[in-house]
Structure formats: structure tokens, C-alpha cells
Design a protein around this motif. Structure first.
Motif, mmCIF file in Angstrom:
data_model
loop_
_atom_site.group_PDB
_atom_site.id
_atom_site.type_symbol
_atom_site.label_atom_id
_atom_site.label_comp_id
_atom_site.label_asym_id
_atom_site.label_seq_id
_atom_site.Cartn_x
_atom_site.Cartn_y
_atom_site.Cartn_z
ATOM 1 N N ARG A 82 0.464 8.999 -5.757
ATOM 2 C CA ARG A 82 0.884 10.774 -4.633
ATOM 3 C C ARG A 82 -0.546 10.849 -4.769
ATOM 4 O O ARG A 82 -0.761 11.858 -5.063
ATOM 5 N N HIS A 83 -1.645 10.053 -4.239
ATOM 6 C CA HIS A 83 -2.833 10.101 -4.732
ATOM 7 C C HIS A 83 -3.624 8.932 -4.329
ATOM 8 O O HIS A 83 -3.121 7.654 -4.552
ATOM 9 N N PHE A 84 -4.268 9.161 -2.796
ATOM 10 C CA PHE A 84 -4.587 7.723 -1.881
ATOM 11 C C PHE A 84 -6.043 7.195 -2.564
ATOM 12 O O PHE A 84 -5.825 6.425 -2.802
ATOM 13 N N ARG A 85 -6.948 7.889 -3.455
ATOM 14 C CA ARG A 85 -8.055 7.556 -3.870
ATOM 15 C C ARG A 85 -7.508 7.086 -5.283
ATOM 16 O O ARG A 85 -7.528 4.836 -5.783
ATOM 17 N N GLU A 86 -6.424 7.239 -6.446
ATOM 18 C CA GLU A 86 -5.878 6.276 -7.302
ATOM 19 C C GLU A 86 -4.886 5.153 -7.092
ATOM 20 O O GLU A 86 -4.886 4.105 -7.539
ATOM 21 N N PHE A 129 4.323 10.887 4.442
ATOM 22 C CA PHE A 129 3.366 11.742 3.506
ATOM 23 C C PHE A 129 3.125 13.048 3.669
ATOM 24 O O PHE A 129 3.046 12.925 4.944
ATOM 25 N N HIS A 130 3.279 14.221 2.936
ATOM 26 C CA HIS A 130 2.375 15.064 3.295
ATOM 27 C C HIS A 130 1.428 14.852 2.732
ATOM 28 O O HIS A 130 1.480 14.265 1.651
ATOM 29 N N ARG A 131 0.537 16.102 3.328
ATOM 30 C CA ARG A 131 -0.814 15.026 3.050
ATOM 31 C C ARG A 131 -1.708 17.030 3.082
ATOM 32 O O ARG A 131 -1.603 18.033 4.034
ATOM 33 N N THR A 132 -2.285 17.005 1.480
ATOM 34 C CA THR A 132 -2.990 18.497 1.371
ATOM 35 C C THR A 132 -4.320 17.878 1.111
ATOM 36 O O THR A 132 -4.683 17.049 0.796
ATOM 37 N N THR A 133 -5.362 18.653 0.867
ATOM 38 C CA THR A 133 -6.614 18.118 0.373
ATOM 39 C C THR A 133 -6.665 18.139 -0.910
ATOM 40 O O THR A 133 -7.327 16.983 -1.554
ATOM 41 N N ARG A 134 -5.616 18.474 -1.569
ATOM 42 C CA ARG A 134 -5.127 18.223 -3.270
ATOM 43 C C ARG A 134 -4.183 17.036 -3.770
ATOM 44 O O ARG A 134 -4.500 16.594 -4.840
ATOM 45 N N SER A 135 -2.985 16.354 -2.372
ATOM 46 C CA SER A 135 -2.504 16.583 -3.339
ATOM 47 C C SER A 135 -1.433 15.432 -1.742
ATOM 48 O O SER A 135 -1.604 15.935 -0.631
ATOM 49 N N VAL A 136 -0.588 14.146 -1.945
ATOM 50 C CA VAL A 136 0.306 13.779 -1.183
ATOM 51 C C VAL A 136 1.395 13.909 -2.050
ATOM 52 O O VAL A 136 1.548 13.528 -2.962
ATOM 53 N N ALA A 137 1.928 14.036 -0.823
ATOM 54 C CA ALA A 137 4.150 13.786 -1.280
ATOM 55 C C ALA A 137 4.554 13.319 0.309
ATOM 56 O O ALA A 137 4.574 13.408 0.711
ATOM 57 N N LEU A 138 5.359 12.848 -0.664
ATOM 58 C CA LEU A 138 6.886 11.997 0.216
ATOM 59 C C LEU A 138 6.875 12.838 1.268
ATOM 60 O O LEU A 138 8.255 13.697 0.757
ATOM 61 N N ILE A 194 0.719 -1.518 -0.060
ATOM 62 C CA ILE A 194 0.043 -0.179 0.335
ATOM 63 C C ILE A 194 0.981 1.061 0.121
ATOM 64 O O ILE A 194 0.828 2.183 -1.193
ATOM 65 N N PHE A 195 1.712 1.225 0.747
ATOM 66 C CA PHE A 195 3.006 2.108 0.996
ATOM 67 C C PHE A 195 3.728 2.569 -0.854
ATOM 68 O O PHE A 195 3.647 3.748 -1.163
ATOM 69 N N ILE A 196 3.923 1.656 -1.156
ATOM 70 C CA ILE A 196 3.937 1.524 -2.736
ATOM 71 C C ILE A 196 3.771 2.650 -3.430
ATOM 72 O O ILE A 196 4.037 3.050 -4.394
ATOM 73 N N ALA A 197 2.119 2.046 -3.918
ATOM 74 C CA ALA A 197 1.116 1.598 -4.436
ATOM 75 C C ALA A 197 1.062 3.888 -4.412
ATOM 76 O O ALA A 197 0.796 4.767 -5.045
ATOM 77 N N VAL A 198 0.548 3.961 -3.134
ATOM 78 C CA VAL A 198 0.873 5.878 -2.524
ATOM 79 C C VAL A 198 1.657 6.256 -3.036
ATOM 80 O O VAL A 198 1.865 7.721 -3.771
#
Length: 301
Positions: free
Chosen positions: A19-23, A51-60, A11-15
Motif C-alpha cells: 500500500r505504498h509506492f516507494r516501499e 488504486f486510489h492514490r493520495t499524497t500519503r496513501s495508496v488503496a486498492l 509490481i502490482f502485487i508488491a504495491v
């Protein structure tokens, strides 16, 4: 601290790669809430934010990037080991992810995949049509398909197609209302459909004369970054385009397109499957390479 589970690591590798939880959840076939809970549990287990999380993006995070760089090759090695053991049974299994242009994947669908599916029905193929020359390692693919000149020098390449000829093509309607094109220099007085490369540069059209290759920066008011769209624009009479022959060939018989300047055409070495060098290829990738070679041998008979 208990060790993370194999599922949590996947799961970690997929995210990390999407760079997107839903995808990532869609790719893994799970609910986004389940995936998010698994990532939160992994971070609590490791006692570090990944991860850094915002409402629009995810970044390592920096820690996440370090974890991904170390984990990805280990997971590949684990997959290779599991696939090699599976291959000892009667039904080899696994997943093979490949990206390439639509035309390249079309070639696989016609010439390679029917044989591959027949011989290895337990292996899942995940093919992604991608014209942006994505880095196969960065985006989690096992291999990619590109023209030989677009493949990095440090990759292993396996031929898929014969040489690929590049042609200037136009519709009869366009040619009927514009001056004749008898030499490449005549293109400088035409309306051309230009191509934007993934690097951002415009592609210069290349022609051969007495063995010497020269390029032209042709004029035009329309620029596209997709060969299929360039062909479509040419069919609609919007100008002359310059594409690999396999994009235009289906339209020659119907008369929708006419090939120009064939005596000056150049050729690429062709399409190749490419992947990072490794001492141990995964069973799905090795099986796919063997199928490509078998298909090409059958075609030569």
C-alpha cells in the motif's frame, strides 16, 4: 488488449501488499518513478483504475481488490512451477519470505539457516521480525512463525522448538526493595510490567498449581507490547515481567535477572512454522521445512 507482462503483475502485487509506492519500489529494487509508470501502464492496458492514490496513501479500488484476489494464487502457482523446474537443475533458486518474532528468527539464524544456506545457496531468504501476528497471506509471506496457540486452526504447522516455558523475572535491585514473591498471589502487591497483545487486550499471567492453570491480572503502571522491551525494563529495575524463557535466559548467568515462581511456571507447546494448506508447496518452502526437520533430528541425536 495486449496481455500484461509478468513484471507488471509482480509490481502490482508488491504495491497491493505494501500500500505504498516507494516501499514497493524499494522491495523490488527499482526507482519509484519506474514503478509508478508501470502501474499506470497496467491500468491503461486493463482499462480500469486499480488504486486510489493520495499524497500519503495508496488503496486498492474495488476492481483492484478483485484483481489481486484472483491474481495472487495464480502468481504463487506460477512461482511454484518455475521453482520446481529450477529444482531439477543443479542450483535451486527462488525467494522465501517468512515473518516471526525476533526471538523466533534468532532461533532460525542459530539452528536452521546455516544448514539451509549451505544446502540451497541459490534460494534467497527474506525474514521479517514482526511481533504483531500479521496475517501471512494478506501481507504476502510464504510462512510465519508463532507460538502454537497463536496459529489459526486452518493452517499447517511444523514444530521448530521444544516447549516454551513462561517465567516471571525481575532484577536483583528491584527484589531488594520490594516484598518477597513466594507465591503467584504475591504479585498482586508488586509493580508488574504488563503486556498489551496485538488484539489490544492486556495479557493475563498464567500459573499452574497442582495441575490446574489459573491466570492473574497483575497490577502495574507500565504496559509494553514487546517482550524484549519488557525484559529491558525489568533489567532496569522497573518491575517484574512475564515472558517466554528464551527472552530472559541470556541474563540469568550475569545476574541481571532472577527467575521467580519457577515451581508455578507454565509452558506453551512451542514455536511452529505455519503456512496455508496447499497440495503443492513451493520448492523453497518445502526445502526449508525439510531443513527444519533435519536440524531437529540432529539435535535429538
Amino acid at each position: 488488449m495486449s496481455a500484461p507482462s509478468h513484471t507488471e503483475l509482480r509490481i502490482f502485487i508488491a504495491v497491493a501488499e505494501r500500500r505504498h509506492f516507494r516501499e514497493a519500489a524499494d522491495f523490488l529494487g527499482m526507482k519509484p518513478s519506474t514503478l509508478s509508470h508501470a502501474i499506470k501502464g497496467l491500468e491503461e492496458r486493463l482499462q480500469v483504475r486499480l488504486f486510489h492514490r493520495t499524497t500519503r496513501s495508496v488503496a486498492l479500488t474495488e476492481a483492484g481488490q478483485h484483481f489481486y484476489r484472483r491474481l495472487r494464487p495464480l502468481m504463487r502457482e506460477l512461482d511454484d512451477t518455475m521453482n520446481s523446474v529450477t529444482a531439477l537443475g543443479k542450483r535451486p533458486a527462488g525467494t522465501l519470505r517468512i515473518n516471526g518474532s525476533e526471538a523466533a528468527i534468532s532461533i532460525l539464524l542459530a539452528e536452521v539457516i546455516p544448514r539451509f544456506n549451505q544446502n540451497f545457496p541459490g534460494i534467497e531468504l527474506d525474514l521479517v521480525a514482526d511481533g504483531t501476528l500479521s496475517d501471512v497471506i494478506q501481507h504476502g509471506f510464504d510462512a510465519g512463525i508463532r507460538l502454537r496457540e497463536d496459529i489459526p486452526q486452518d493452517r499447517v504447522a511444523v514444530r521448530i522448538s521444544q516447549e516454551v516455558r513462561f517465567l516471571a523475572v525481575a532484577s536483583p535491585a528491584y527484589l531488594a526493595s520490594h516484598p518477597p514473591v513466594l507465591t503467584p498471589r504475591d504479585l498482586l502487591q508488586q509493580r508488574c510490567i504488563r503486556q498489551r497483545l496485538p488484539s489490544g487486550k492486556r495479557y493475563a499471567w498464567e500459573f499452574m498449581q497442582k495441575g490446574d492453570v489459573f491466570s492473574l491480572d497483575v497490577p502495574g503502571t507500565l504496559t509494553l507490547n514487546s517482550s524484549p522491551l519488557m525484559v529491558e525494563a525489568a533489567i532496569n529495575g522497573l518491575g517484574i515481567c512475564f515472558v517466554p524463557e528464551y527472552y530472559a535466559r541470556p541474563y540469568f548467568a550475569s545476574g541481571a535477572l532472577v527467575a521467580l515462581l519457577t515451581a508455578w511456571s507454565t509452558a506453551s507447546p512451542g514455536l511452529f512454522l505455519y503456512f496455508p494448506p496447499s497440495r503443492h508447496l513451493s520448492f523453497p518452502l518445502q526445502a526449508f521445512i525439510d531443513t527444519i526437520k533435519a536440524s531437529r533430528s540432529a539435535d535429538r541425536r
